[in-house]
Enzyme design. Structure first.
Site, PDB file in Angstrom:
ATOM      1  N   SER A  24       0.833  -1.197   0.000  1.00 31.48           N
ATOM      2  CA  SER A  24       0.000   0.000   0.000  1.00 31.48           C
ATOM      3  C   SER A  24       0.873   1.254   0.000  1.00 31.48           C
ATOM      4  O   SER A  24       1.624   1.473  -0.942  1.00 31.48           O
ATOM      5  CB  SER A  24      -0.971  -0.041   1.184  1.00 31.48           C
TER       6      SER A  24
ATOM      7  N   ASP B 154      -9.954  -3.722  -5.271  1.00 35.41           N
ATOM      8  CA  ASP B 154      -9.325  -2.872  -4.258  1.00 35.41           C
ATOM      9  C   ASP B 154      -9.951  -1.476  -4.274  1.00 35.41           C
ATOM     10  O   ASP B 154      -9.860  -0.766  -5.274  1.00 35.41           O
ATOM     11  CB  ASP B 154      -7.820  -2.766  -4.545  1.00 35.41           C
TER      12      ASP B 154
ATOM     13  N   HIS C 143      -8.121  -4.739  -1.061  1.00 32.57           N
ATOM     14  CA  HIS C 143      -6.867  -4.128  -0.637  1.00 32.57           C
ATOM     15  C   HIS C 143      -6.086  -5.007   0.336  1.00 32.57           C
ATOM     16  O   HIS C 143      -4.859  -4.968   0.366  1.00 32.57           O
ATOM     17  CB  HIS C 143      -7.154  -2.773   0.014  1.00 32.57           C
TER      18      HIS C 143
END
Length: 304
Positions: free
Chosen positions: A142, A227, A262
């Site tokens: 991320s 995501d 995610h």
């Protein structure tokens, strides 16, 4: 409660003859370009780490949202450590590892401190012979994936392999698009690029905007089709640009999970398969696909 003494109530069972006495943990300090001391936590196995610069090492990093990257027991990583790897965490600015100011010094127009701290940690580990550029791998997810993209553009010579998990690599374009639900609240972390100073600064480190014609390490990039935080097109665009511009023949893999968001795939066994894929990539790029993990000494003791 009356005595204040600690009592061990439960121990997580670990297969394979695990013995905590087989491992060494250390805390090191790297010096950033501005003189700040940046902590590093690491673990390796006794009798396997040579500490002569030839050991494979995996360096983790995040450095955003004031989130501390606390060192803790991770049984998955025994798969690497029991094969002779050292696993380390760079506690870089932008995270909350050293308090509020540690975070403040790694956001907005000071975001590059995050990347410079990570590079300083990598250089320190090489200098102290925990590893070498030919044996160092790095990993982040991320915002940590943004970190991976930025430092790989800055210093591709330092690393042999890079794992970018659902990486936030097109940060400038995303932060300019107010129709994306998370954009405006994310200005509190990165700044608003509609302001000229922030636009110029973000463009100077945005991974996608800084890919250039140079040799890159072996790279694995992952994405999740569903995501909601980092659109799959961001890592896809990065991989496409790398394929166009990079001047080496190293591995460049893009793995998009068609049923994931995610936070990776769902289900314990599916997560283990995903981790095995990442470790397979690391072992392949380190030339260690046929290296077996050494059993723990508790298993050896029982066998004797």
């Amino acid at each position: 409660m009356d005595t204040g003494k600690r009592a061990l109530k439960k121990v997580q069972p670990i297969l394979g003859g695990f013995n905590k006495e087989d491992y060494v943990t250390e805390r090191l300090w790297a010096t950033a370009p501005d003189g700040v001391q940046v902590p590093i936590s690491l673990v390796y196995r006794k009798g396997m780490a040579k500490l002569d610069g030839s050991d494979p090492l995996l360096l983790h990093g995040y450095g955003s949202y004031e989130m501390p990257y606390d060192p803790g027991f991770n049984r998955d990583q025994l798969s690497l450590v029991d094969r002779g790897w050292t696993v380390a965490i760079a506690h870089i600015r932008g995270g909350g590892d050293m308090g509020r100011m540690w975070y403040e010094d790694g956001k907005y127009l000071k975001k590059k401190n995050t990347f410079l701290d990570f590079v300083a940690c990598a250089e320190h580990l090489i200098k102290e012979k925990y590893t070498s550029p030919a044996h160092m791998a790095i990993e982040g997810r991320s915002a940590g994936g943004l970190l991976m993209g930025a430092v790989t553009n800055m210093r591709p010579d330092l690393f042999n392999a890079v794992v970018m998990g659902v990486p936030f690599v097109d940060c400038l374009t995303t932060m300019l698009d107010e129709t994306i639900p998370l954009t405006t609240i994310e200005w509190e972390e990165w700044g608003n690029p509609q302001k000229p100073d922030y636009y110029k600064y973000m463009k100077s480190y945005s991974p996608l905007d800084n890919v250039k014609a140079q040799d890159y390490p072996n790279i694995l990039v992952t994405a999740g089709l569903h995501d909601p935080r980092v659109g799959y097109w961001e890592p896809a665009k990065l991989v496409a640009k790398l394929r166009e511009l990079k001047t080496d023949n190293h591995l460049l893999l893009f793995k998009c999970e068609m049923g994931a968001g995610h936070f990776s795939v769902t289900g314990r066994f599916e997560r283990l398969k995903e981790k095995a894929f990442e470790y397979g990539f690391l072992l392949k790029t380190a030339g260690m696909l046929n290296t077996k993990a050494r059993p723990g000494t508790a298993a050896v003791s029982k066998a004797v």
